[in-house]
Write a protein that holds these residues in place. Structure first.
Motif, mmCIF file in Angstrom:
data_model
loop_
_atom_site.group_PDB
_atom_site.id
_atom_site.type_symbol
_atom_site.label_atom_id
_atom_site.label_comp_id
_atom_site.label_asym_id
_atom_site.label_seq_id
_atom_site.Cartn_x
_atom_site.Cartn_y
_atom_site.Cartn_z
ATOM 1 N N UNK A 298 0.877 -1.175 0.000
ATOM 2 C CA UNK A 298 0.000 0.000 0.000
ATOM 3 C C UNK A 298 0.909 1.218 0.000
ATOM 4 N N UNK A 299 0.336 2.398 -0.218
ATOM 5 C CA UNK A 299 1.203 3.580 -0.242
ATOM 6 C C UNK A 299 0.694 4.684 0.675
ATOM 7 N N UNK A 300 -0.107 4.323 1.687
ATOM 8 C CA UNK A 300 -0.576 5.322 2.643
ATOM 9 C C UNK A 300 -0.592 4.732 4.049
ATOM 10 N N UNK A 301 -0.111 5.520 5.016
ATOM 11 C CA UNK A 301 -0.146 5.135 6.428
ATOM 12 C C UNK A 301 -0.581 6.340 7.234
ATOM 13 N N UNK A 302 -1.515 6.129 8.147
ATOM 14 C CA UNK A 302 -1.940 7.170 9.084
ATOM 15 C C UNK A 302 -1.294 6.867 10.424
ATOM 16 N N UNK B 44 -0.284 18.483 12.036
ATOM 17 C CA UNK B 44 -0.598 17.333 11.196
ATOM 18 C C UNK B 44 -0.103 17.641 9.781
ATOM 19 N N UNK B 45 0.607 16.697 9.201
ATOM 20 C CA UNK B 45 1.129 16.873 7.850
ATOM 21 C C UNK B 45 1.295 15.503 7.197
ATOM 22 N N UNK B 46 1.521 15.506 5.913
ATOM 23 C CA UNK B 46 1.756 14.260 5.184
ATOM 24 C C UNK B 46 3.162 14.305 4.597
ATOM 25 N N UNK B 47 3.967 13.308 4.964
ATOM 26 C CA UNK B 47 5.303 13.168 4.395
ATOM 27 C C UNK B 47 5.240 12.229 3.198
ATOM 28 N N UNK B 48 6.001 12.541 2.187
ATOM 29 C CA UNK B 48 6.120 11.689 1.011
ATOM 30 C C UNK B 48 7.483 11.020 1.087
ATOM 31 N N UNK B 49 7.488 9.690 1.230
ATOM 32 C CA UNK B 49 8.736 8.986 1.491
ATOM 33 C C UNK B 49 9.020 7.949 0.407
ATOM 34 N N UNK B 50 10.207 8.039 -0.175
ATOM 35 C CA UNK B 50 10.740 6.989 -1.035
ATOM 36 C C UNK B 50 11.780 6.231 -0.211
ATOM 37 N N UNK B 51 12.044 5.001 -0.596
ATOM 38 C CA UNK B 51 12.993 4.158 0.130
ATOM 39 C C UNK B 51 14.011 3.573 -0.827
ATOM 40 N N UNK B 52 15.229 3.371 -0.306
ATOM 41 C CA UNK B 52 16.248 2.591 -1.005
ATOM 42 C C UNK B 52 16.408 1.287 -0.249
ATOM 43 N N UNK B 53 16.590 0.200 -0.997
ATOM 44 C CA UNK B 53 16.700 -1.124 -0.395
ATOM 45 C C UNK B 53 17.902 -1.836 -1.007
ATOM 46 N N UNK C 286 9.357 2.374 -6.413
ATOM 47 C CA UNK C 286 8.836 3.031 -7.599
ATOM 48 C C UNK C 286 7.830 4.120 -7.308
ATOM 49 N N UNK C 287 7.118 3.968 -6.218
ATOM 50 C CA UNK C 287 6.154 4.995 -5.812
ATOM 51 C C UNK C 287 6.424 5.338 -4.343
ATOM 52 N N UNK C 288 5.994 6.525 -3.917
ATOM 53 C CA UNK C 288 6.251 6.916 -2.524
ATOM 54 C C UNK C 288 5.194 6.359 -1.582
ATOM 55 N N UNK C 289 5.540 6.364 -0.295
ATOM 56 C CA UNK C 289 4.554 6.108 0.754
ATOM 57 C C UNK C 289 4.143 7.457 1.293
ATOM 58 N N UNK C 290 2.849 7.699 1.344
ATOM 59 C CA UNK C 290 2.321 8.936 1.941
ATOM 60 C C UNK C 290 2.073 8.622 3.407
ATOM 61 N N UNK C 291 2.762 9.343 4.270
ATOM 62 C CA UNK C 291 2.771 9.046 5.701
ATOM 63 C C UNK C 291 2.151 10.224 6.450
#
Length: 153
Positions: free
Chosen positions: A35-39, A120-129, A145-150
């Motif tokens: 998924x690409x969203x976490x609250x 309250x804000x939303x971070x856009x996070x990409x990851x390297x693995x 390939x896509x960010x996680x909206x946190x």
């Protein structure tokens, strides 16, 4: 004779361009996020996982009764924090020309960036693995390939 020379050149080019899929250093290929969203304000939130394919010529990955351990490293490109996790026991897996799909949780590598007033804000996070095998060979580094909206509070 001219056709034989051309045929030999074509065959030579084909074999020289063919990349060996199984190498001593592990190779990984990004597949997807679950998924690409976490609250983060929700205590029952399910953190996403990243799915990637892993190949290794020797298959020296996994956890081997405390003797050897292979690791998955996940780096948040927002905070530059790196988290690591050990592979599960893979003793029943094929060892030569090893190929597996790995699912790694992003929970420990996902942290809110501090903002003034704790707004309250939303971070856009990409990851390297990347991964390291028993011999400490480091794989290639992949990026999600896509960010996680946190959503942070």
């Amino acid at each position: 004779m001219k056709y034989i020379t051309v045929a030999v050149m074509v065959v030579a080019i084909f074999f020289s361009c063919k990349k060996d899929k199984f190498t001593t250093a592990p190779q990984i290929t990004y597949k997807s996020l679950t998924s690409n969203f976490v609250d983060a304000s929700d205590p029952t939130a399910v953190f996403p996982s990243v799915n990637f394919e892993l190949t290794d010529a020797e298959g020296d990955v996994g956890y081997n009764d405390g003797k050897d351990t292979a690791w998955v490293y996940i780096k948040s490109l927002l905070t530059n924090d790196i988290d690591s996790a050990i592979f599960p026991v893979l003793s029943s897996a094929t060892r030569k020309d090893f190929k597996v799909t790995v699912t790694a949780s992003l929970e420990k590598a996902t942290k809110c960036r501090p903002v003034p007033g704790n707004a309250i804000h939303v971070d856009t996070i990409y990851y390297e693995i990347y991964v390291k095998d028993f011999a400490k060979n480091k794989s290639n580094v992949i990026k999600t390939g896509e960010p996680v909206l946190f959503r942070c509070q």
